[in-house]
Design an enzyme around this catalytic site. Sequence first.
Site, PDB file in Angstrom:
ATOM      1  N   GLN A  96       0.748  -1.243   0.002  1.00 29.35           N
ATOM      2  CA  GLN A  96       0.182  -0.036  -0.137  1.00 29.35           C
ATOM      3  C   GLN A  96       0.901   1.166  -0.002  1.00 29.35           C
ATOM      4  O   GLN A  96       1.635   1.484   0.800  1.00 29.35           O
ATOM      5  CB  GLN A  96      -0.898   0.048   1.195  1.00 29.35           C
ATOM      6  CG  GLN A  96      -1.842   1.250   1.445  1.00 29.35           C
ATOM      7  CD  GLN A  96      -2.258   1.533   2.973  1.00 29.35           C
ATOM      8  OE1 GLN A  96      -1.616   1.324   3.723  1.00 29.35           O
ATOM      9  NE2 GLN A  96      -3.781   1.132   2.823  1.00 29.35           N
ATOM     10  N   GLY A  97       0.647   2.035  -0.985  1.00 31.74           N
ATOM     11  CA  GLY A  97       1.429   3.412  -1.017  1.00 31.74           C
ATOM     12  C   GLY A  97       0.548   4.528  -0.729  1.00 31.74           C
ATOM     13  O   GLY A  97       0.206   5.250  -1.413  1.00 31.74           O
ATOM     14  N   TYR A  98       0.222   4.723   0.541  1.00 31.02           N
ATOM     15  CA  TYR A  98      -0.404   6.011   1.155  1.00 31.02           C
ATOM     16  C   TYR A  98       0.414   6.765   1.942  1.00 31.02           C
ATOM     17  O   TYR A  98       0.664   8.099   1.283  1.00 31.02           O
ATOM     18  CB  TYR A  98      -1.427   5.543   2.175  1.00 31.02           C
ATOM     19  CG  TYR A  98      -2.977   4.874   1.485  1.00 31.02           C
ATOM     20  CD1 TYR A  98      -2.886   4.567   0.114  1.00 31.02           C
ATOM     21  CD2 TYR A  98      -3.901   4.466   2.309  1.00 31.02           C
ATOM     22  CE1 TYR A  98      -3.963   3.792  -0.517  1.00 31.02           C
ATOM     23  CE2 TYR A  98      -4.992   3.821   1.640  1.00 31.02           C
ATOM     24  CZ  TYR A  98      -5.242   3.580   0.397  1.00 31.02           C
ATOM     25  OH  TYR A  98      -6.294   3.044  -0.149  1.00 31.02           O
ATOM     26  N   SER A  99       0.998   6.487   2.967  1.00 28.28           N
ATOM     27  CA  SER A  99       1.591   7.524   3.800  1.00 28.28           C
ATOM     28  C   SER A  99       2.914   8.215   3.001  1.00 28.28           C
ATOM     29  O   SER A  99       3.431   7.381   2.489  1.00 28.28           O
ATOM     30  CB  SER A  99       2.196   6.763   5.210  1.00 28.28           C
ATOM     31  OG  SER A  99       0.986   6.313   6.093  1.00 28.28           O
TER      32      SER A  99
ATOM     33  N   GLU B 115     -11.507  -1.742   8.038  1.00 27.18           N
ATOM     34  CA  GLU B 115     -10.074  -1.992   8.471  1.00 27.18           C
ATOM     35  C   GLU B 115      -9.894  -1.594  10.000  1.00 27.18           C
ATOM     36  O   GLU B 115      -9.306  -2.443  10.955  1.00 27.18           O
ATOM     37  CB  GLU B 115      -9.106  -1.020   7.981  1.00 27.18           C
ATOM     38  CG  GLU B 115      -7.648  -1.235   8.482  1.00 27.18           C
ATOM     39  CD  GLU B 115      -6.647  -0.223   7.728  1.00 27.18           C
ATOM     40  OE1 GLU B 115      -5.626  -0.460   7.628  1.00 27.18           O
ATOM     41  OE2 GLU B 115      -7.143   0.895   7.444  1.00 27.18           O
TER      42      GLU B 115
ATOM     43  N   SER C 181      -3.982   7.473  13.410  1.00 21.84           N
ATOM     44  CA  SER C 181      -3.290   7.863  14.555  1.00 21.84           C
ATOM     45  C   SER C 181      -4.524   8.215  15.874  1.00 21.84           C
ATOM     46  O   SER C 181      -5.755   8.464  15.369  1.00 21.84           O
ATOM     47  CB  SER C 181      -2.504   9.017  14.591  1.00 21.84           C
ATOM     48  OG  SER C 181      -3.189  10.288  14.678  1.00 21.84           O
TER      49      SER C 181
ATOM     50  N   GLU D 191      -4.935  10.590  17.687  1.00 17.63           N
ATOM     51  CA  GLU D 191      -5.160  12.013  17.685  1.00 17.63           C
ATOM     52  C   GLU D 191      -6.349  12.357  16.660  1.00 17.63           C
ATOM     53  O   GLU D 191      -7.240  12.829  16.743  1.00 17.63           O
ATOM     54  CB  GLU D 191      -4.059  12.855  17.187  1.00 17.63           C
ATOM     55  CG  GLU D 191      -3.091  13.029  18.568  1.00 17.63           C
ATOM     56  CD  GLU D 191      -2.173  11.763  18.692  1.00 17.63           C
ATOM     57  OE1 GLU D 191      -1.427  11.760  19.707  1.00 17.63           O
ATOM     58  OE2 GLU D 191      -2.307  10.741  17.752  1.00 17.63           O
TER      59      GLU D 191
END
Length: 396
Positions: A137-140, A255, A379, A381
Amino acid sequence: MTTKNQTISQSTGQTTDWNALDTEAFRQTVRTFFEQNYPAEMRYPKTRLRWAEIKDWYMTLSKKGWIAPSWPQVHGGMGLSPEKLIVFIEEQERWGVGRAPDMGITMIGPLLIQYGSEEQRQKYLPKIIQGENIWCQGYSEPNAGSDLASLRTDAVEDGDDFIINGQKTWTTLAQDATHIFLLARTDKTVKKQEGISFLLADFTTPGITVRPIRNIAGHEEFCEVFFENVRVPKANLVGGLNQGWGIAKALLGFERIFLGSPKQSQYALSRVEEAAHALGLFGDQGFVDRYTQLQLDVADLSALYVRFVEQVKRGEKLGPDVSMLKVWAAETFSRLANLLVEITGGSGAVAGDIEVNGKKIDVLTSFYNARPATIYGGSSEIQRNILAASVLQLRS
């Protein structure tokens, strides 16, 4: 001709309508298979297993027709209802079945089934089932993790291709992958969530570099992925141009219910209890108070998890309140892991099994695993912001 809930085993050719089985009969079938076939030495692995380590098990499930439990049978899956899928996952967790590099099964496969073109489904889905294509997965990105919509990797149209430049980070097991699905900015003139597209790329394409990241435990589970003038055919665009944000969000609710499973916390609680008995801490009222509070926290987490599982079983869409589950699971697990290190004293800083008055206990694995738990999948937060804005209707 199979019905919509039937699965054909590749190894036997037999057809089974799993959803017609009584839930407990299905649970026992799955449990028996795992107990008889999953390698004993691979139960409850301390680190994420690499493809070379778990490939044989992946192929065992593939040949049985069980590798994609949630996929429709027409695409090679088991066609499980939400209720049966929960049972399948619970039995995996109960027996300590290691997680394979499964982004193809759990993420890109379902997305292609829902949003992909027929050509994309025919090209990619069978190779995922067969273990030929392994996805990551290429998200962050750097400075675009929790605030993913701020991503800067861009894809510029050029004839029949997109040219991609940028960087992804914290890409799980990219070094074992053959393909990556990614979000890239295709329009810089609109609101940031509206200018993102969802693309597929083959790692053999020139211009892609994968660099593993060694974590505090010494493992290389994550990677950086760099794109330098990488040409990706427009045929690899999933959904419409600039529609990637909505597609990516489709995965998040489901998820989070599995990231909110109480299994990690239950396991950590049992390790704390085991160490406390060996150390004679149940005669210490201060410890007993902390232990009891955490025990109640785990019970609350389990009850909350059941609530959302029942919602999935009824076929209801998960709302933003599922973020409660992610926060409670991650932070309860973290508190338990911290307590386990604390009560084992100086020896709690030693990697691997340590001896506590004749008992061998692994302390640091839970502690290491708890560090990123409050970050991945959104996260704590960000989850609290979601709860504040979308559940409590608070506005700044």
